[in-house]
Design an enzyme around this catalytic site. Structure first.
Site, PDB file in Angstrom:
ATOM      1  N   ASP A   1      19.644  79.938  36.538  1.00 12.28           N
ATOM      2  CA  ASP A   1      18.800  79.450  37.619  1.00 12.28           C
ATOM      3  C   ASP A   1      19.092  80.140  38.946  1.00 12.28           C
ATOM      4  O   ASP A   1      18.164  80.588  39.630  1.00 12.28           O
ATOM      5  CB  ASP A   1      18.950  77.918  37.781  1.00 12.28           C
ATOM      6  CG  ASP A   1      18.214  77.168  36.674  1.00 12.28           C
ATOM      7  OD1 ASP A   1      17.767  77.809  35.698  1.00 12.28           O
ATOM      8  OD2 ASP A   1      18.096  75.933  36.784  1.00 12.28           O
TER       9      ASP A   1
ATOM     10  N   ARG B   1      29.577  69.332  48.434  1.00 10.10           N
ATOM     11  CA  ARG B   1      28.518  70.098  49.107  1.00 10.10           C
ATOM     12  C   ARG B   1      28.886  70.593  50.499  1.00 10.10           C
ATOM     13  O   ARG B   1      28.595  71.738  50.837  1.00 10.10           O
ATOM     14  CB  ARG B   1      27.227  69.266  49.170  1.00 10.10           C
ATOM     15  CG  ARG B   1      26.707  68.806  47.810  1.00 10.10           C
ATOM     16  CD  ARG B   1      26.611  69.938  46.832  1.00 10.10           C
ATOM     17  NE  ARG B   1      26.131  69.502  45.524  1.00 10.10           N
ATOM     18  CZ  ARG B   1      26.212  70.255  44.445  1.00 10.10           C
ATOM     19  NH1 ARG B   1      26.768  71.461  44.477  1.00 10.10           N
ATOM     20  NH2 ARG B   1      25.752  69.819  43.294  1.00 10.10           N
TER      21      ARG B   1
ATOM     22  N   ASP C   1      21.165  66.678  46.921  1.00 11.75           N
ATOM     23  CA  ASP C   1      21.986  67.845  47.246  1.00 11.75           C
ATOM     24  C   ASP C   1      21.325  68.761  48.262  1.00 11.75           C
ATOM     25  O   ASP C   1      21.986  69.351  49.110  1.00 11.75           O
ATOM     26  CB  ASP C   1      22.351  68.595  45.967  1.00 11.75           C
ATOM     27  CG  ASP C   1      23.407  67.850  45.177  1.00 11.75           C
ATOM     28  OD1 ASP C   1      24.210  67.134  45.805  1.00 11.75           O
ATOM     29  OD2 ASP C   1      23.427  67.976  43.940  1.00 11.75           O
TER      30      ASP C   1
ATOM     31  N   SER D   1      20.939  67.528  33.220  1.00 14.94           N
ATOM     32  CA  SER D   1      21.534  68.505  34.125  1.00 14.94           C
ATOM     33  C   SER D   1      22.910  68.041  34.557  1.00 14.94           C
ATOM     34  O   SER D   1      23.195  66.837  34.588  1.00 14.94           O
ATOM     35  CB  SER D   1      20.645  68.724  35.334  1.00 14.94           C
ATOM     36  OG  SER D   1      20.654  67.587  36.157  1.00 14.94           O
TER      37      SER D   1
END
Lengths: 410, 410, 410, 410
Positions: free
Chosen positions: B18, B100, B129, B183
């Protein structure tokens, strides 16, 4: 000793040795009539022996009050508290704290009915329970006289107590002559133990202290799967079978017991200012807490959920400290109850060797439901391009701060 | 597409399919130079393949940045957060959220160093996110251009993505052709899974989703006992062996893994406004949370502890929502850190088939210690008669309220 | 422009030039039927001219809705908010914020009644009001289409607007050709001004901006003394004369106006992320806030009062941000309302040259009353010896902390 | 009487009749050495007479401690508190509360220096001050013996006190023979009055009670305009002239005094459980509070400001209740102080007949500054189209709730 003469006192009476001594001490010290109140809160003891003992100690039959309050306890105290997901200091499910206001309320009701001017309890002078009882007494009957024998008398040792009992013909069970290795409080929600062998917080709780739960290591090797149905925030059925509040909690206790669920070894901060170490067993409550969070997770809006979470510590503290009958607890309760209108549905859990795990939840009022949030045209839609604007305006003030730093060269 | 032309963009690059597609899409759509940043946060993947892949996709060697940030991650992000006992919505240990800001910070640092004017990430337009990355970017570099490909491009299906990859000679692993059944996000603190097979919150999480923990039913039949030493609120040693932050967390992860600890099946409220269902595995963190509460229980004063508990939900919400680099998070952090000065000592825990249980705690700074609180003459003493006054003044306002009710006959 | 075709739109229509341009723009851009809603919120303008103007612009008579909502506004929005003593950022009485949900609610009701699929308002893209309107629209009608012309059209300058008006035969008052030196929002609670001449927060607000209050320096040299009676937290009479909510607020506005009360020059933080400077005149509200605090001071218990004070900032923020129709605002409201049961009595105030001063308060439910708290035998008594125990137990944890420091030699 | 024998006691000694009686009573009742501590907190009384009186009453010169603590008081207590915008119960500026911890700290320091084992104060058994003193004493010296004469002695009437004074050759000023019509506490921050003529909260405070402020009706007919400069949250200059903390507060007091600013007639909730009515004059503090909010309004970020506002009531309550030296107050203080780094700049105010009005504010660190937020390309920009996404995601959860209602037909 209380400054005022006392005519009649309502004693929270268990039928055990200690409250029997208190009974006699009240008679002899205050020269007053004693009314006994014995409640079945699910502590697991017969009540009739308490009646016999009271009669034996000279209490008139009409002055002996015995009541099974289990349903009232669970319905009007335990369940409202669980709507809040209340945990004191992050962990404690408040099993002792929540029972005191009910006992106090009953005592005051009996005092009003019998014309008693005083109430008395058997809690010691170092603990929280004296506060919980007495704050509740005062909140319900502002002119009541409170007699707290453990703070007043000079029966300072086990020997002195036993001697007093012997002097007054109070029967003493053999195993009560010596001091207990720890003290216990029990009701339908929990069993707590503290003192003596538990006093060193570095030392593991001995096995024999546990009474409500199987050792997780001895629990079955296959999990129990259970479903709990909720209506407006309260559990109403287990595995599809509707039950009364007390029956339901007893059922969860049994499921928890066999799976070793709900043991808690805790050092907590008492309201009276010191730390204490306690061991709690709350099998059904531990299951219920997680199940309630589970059903809330799909039926409660974020704004409601976060507000509840922010206020929970204060709510729990109020109950722990004994302020059930305070305006602020009642205000928080209406706020919490307001949030529970659609907290209805079913949660499936797996119980296994001391652990509780949610494995599924569903509700006709789910805010998660894909019927509701299709994110297709025509219904509530989510356009991922909206996120850009959302982020940019949320970050605007931080960008301004960063720009200030840049301007200052820092 | 961003309104401004972009010269150079720093991409958070995993080396996977990705972000490789994003890399190529940035080159072709924006015609800009791409700088890649790949971090080892403990997600359990080799970093060198990411370098090879980046080179293959035409990134200049000097534009490839690879860094092992595990120690920084645990020391400066995870541990400060655990000082707060942070749990979002009562249960979630914030494993994704806390990583993050660090990645964003590194990207911005690289942008400053390489003269890049833009940053990019591979998060979708429906999740949290994107917010966490972008709020952090803006907070650190207010004039940065942000490219969020998932919100911009028209590669709406798996097929479109695969076709784009083929068209641009991006190597595709066989198992990446079809859509993943869920995911995953992973780092040293946790592994989270969501989407697809997890979407129905009524359906149990399938076994194959778990990757960090043994099934509690398969865990050893005898408990693991472990001790954790803390200094000023942070863990520093396991079973007496001092370790660096990342090493220590990895050690706890391993202990948690084998004992099936730290699984959480949760429906949570996303900041962008919808509910989502996720499965989290946080083995070491779950142990650490309870251990930290344990050491606090004997070293932290009640006033400090309760203030922390009241502020925790807000602190957790800030981290969840992406506001790590905000003044309010920093203000709360200094408050929390201030409380940790004496949170030093040792906690012993039992790990068993999915459960963590404290069995002992001790500290040179214990507020429980009997040396400290002897309650004898000469030191801090407790006189149980003080309790009467304490209760009476605390109840005074409630008695006044009760008297008002009496006066009104209600 | 909205992605979906629109058949019928309900516009919040003032009858002024700007919303007349919007009206025409909606007709020409969306080709949809326009329904106008004009409310009398006490802004001090006639409503009939709005009807004439709407007819002139081609609105069908049955599509023109005009309503006097002053009583509803004050009774169901202003008074509930004042029960909370709400002040945003410590000072702002939320006069603009509290009116938006009511207008939005009326628009949605008309949309349901007329089968309209869209709503529209005249607020700009930088302010809070767009948020307040639209969040309320969505909360009441989740599938509504919202048209926000100021975010959509390209009428970017005053000239463009005037030209559009001329092109579409919209009558233009002479003084509306140029740009106003500041913009105004008004209703029965307040009048706010912002923009242009007010933009520099270092520069004093010019005299001509004020419209609701006399300059304190020009106010009478003798004070006005006024008494306000409250029932369950709401004002019901002024100087002994019972009045409807709107009449009462208008009366307080008049008293405030002549005494120069309720001016506020404020820099505030908008929800959309920037700071703005505004000037507010809230004459009656300023009197009401202090009066309400005054009556609470003798009728509200400390626990209730402090809980309210702690939650007020959040409550005010919710209203400011536009979340009147949110579960969390409603939860806070039931909490607040619960506290007001005995907030009944009378407050006397002195109004003088910009200042409001309480000079007396009394209540049949006073918790201060000497009848109630005689501190004599037989009623609720205060024994000063209780204070010693109260203090000692409250200090116990601090003594323990101090002892720890001593032990450590620090 | 305290259980332990006392060798030496440090008395907070004003030199007035009451504390002189206490001094003598300590000598005669406890037979202990008395050390006097007299502080200049800005109460407006000479200190040397206190020394003479102490000598006269037999205190050894080396046991007489007199200190001007005005700068310390304002710098280390008043200013930190004003950084928080602290107001108890929404209105009270905590003038009495904030002085007690400093006096207590000084007494304990002197006790350590002189080897005293006890401290004593002249506060009564019904008020807050006894709590504030004693909690501070215990927090600083856990083994201290506290003597609170008003709770111990039997000098229950004015006559008994006067007789005791006469019996012990304590000089009595003529106007001290009768009982004062109200009692007063004063320091550089404020003057408070309570009791006797002020006891009925329905009756206006008589004119002669005020001592620090001109009656607003008698204040000048033209406003005073004043500018205050702040650095990191503290005021440093008035009208451009830098001053020490105490000098600055005295200057503001003078400006407030002549303009009739800072009178507050309040019914408040005492920590000991009852309501009391007090009259406060805080001229300089009232100006300072608004000025501080003014400088914060342009220099403080919204997140920081709102967090401060939410925590302020708790912070104020802690100070009011006497918990200055508690971990939770210190934790809140570091949080507050952290926010003040850029609270630097200048505020202009208008003082007029009892009112304070901000007329301008500016700062080199302004977050409002148009240089900073140009909203043009290249800097932090605001795109009004972002608002649509911002609103839609903020409303998403409310739309989901509304959709649920629709589905249910409610």
């Amino acid at each position: 000793m209380s400054a005022k003469p006392v005519n009649k006192v309502v004693l929270a009476y268990s039928g055990g040795l200690d409250t029997s001594i208190i009974l006699k001490w009240l008679q002899t010290t205050y020269g007053c009539e004693v009314v006994t109140f014995t409640a079945d809160l699910g502590q697991g003891e017969e009540l009739e022996p308490a009646r016999q003992k009271a009669l034996l100690l000279g209490i008139k039959p009409e002055n002996i009050f015995i009541e099974d309050v289990r349903e009232e306890f669970v319905r009007d105290y335990v369940f409202p508290m669980f709507r809040a997901n209340a945990q004191y200091e992050g962990l404690y499910l408040l099993g002792t704290s929540i029972a005191r206001p009910l006992i106090a309320k009953k005592q005051i009701e009996i005092a009003e009915r019998t014309g008693a001017d005083a109430v008395s309890h058997g809690s010691t002078g170092k603990g929280n329970d004296q506060v919980r009882y007495e704050v509740a007494y005062y909140a319900l009957k502002p002119d009541v006289t409170i007699i707290a024998p453990w703070r007043e008398w000079d029966l300072r040792s086990r020997e002195a107590l036993i001697k007093f009992a012997e002097d007054h013909q109070i029967p003493i069970a053999k195993d009560k002559r010596g001091e207990a290795p720890f003290s216990v409080d029990a009701n339908l929600l929990h069993c707590s133990s503290e003192g003596k062998v538990l006093e060193d917080p570095a030392v593991e709780v001995p096995d024999y202290v546990y009474s409500r739960t199987v050792d997780p290591e001895q629990a079955p090797d296959t999990p129990t799967v259970v479903s709990i149905d909720f209506e407006k925030g309260d559990p109403v059925a287990v595995d599809g079978v509707r039950m009364s509040p007390a029956t339901l909690l007893a059922k969860l206790n049994e499921l928890g017991r066999i799976n070793g669920i709900g043991r808690l070894d805790l050092v907590e901060n008492r309201y009276v200012g010191m730390k204490s170490r306690g061991m709690y067993e709350t099998p059904g409550g531990t299951i219920l807490l997680l199940a309630h969070r589970g059903i809330e997770s799909i039926t409660l809006d974020r704004g409601a959920a976060h507000l509840k979470d922010e206020l929970m510590p204060k709510y729990a503290e109020l109950i722990y400290n004994g302020f059930w009958f305070s305006p602020e607890r009642e205000m928080l309760q209406v706020l919490i109850d307001k949030s529970q209108e659609f907290v209805t549905g079913s949660v499936r859990l797996k119980l296994f060797k001391g652990g509780v795990h949610i494995v599924g939840r569903e509700s006709p009022y789910s805010l998660y439901s894909q019927d509701l949030v299709t994110f297709e045209e025509g219904a509530v839609a989510y356009d991922h391009r909206d996120a850009a604007g959302f982020i940019k305006l949320n970050a605007l003030r931080l960008r301004t701060l960063a720009q200030r730093k840049r301007n200052l060269g820092i």
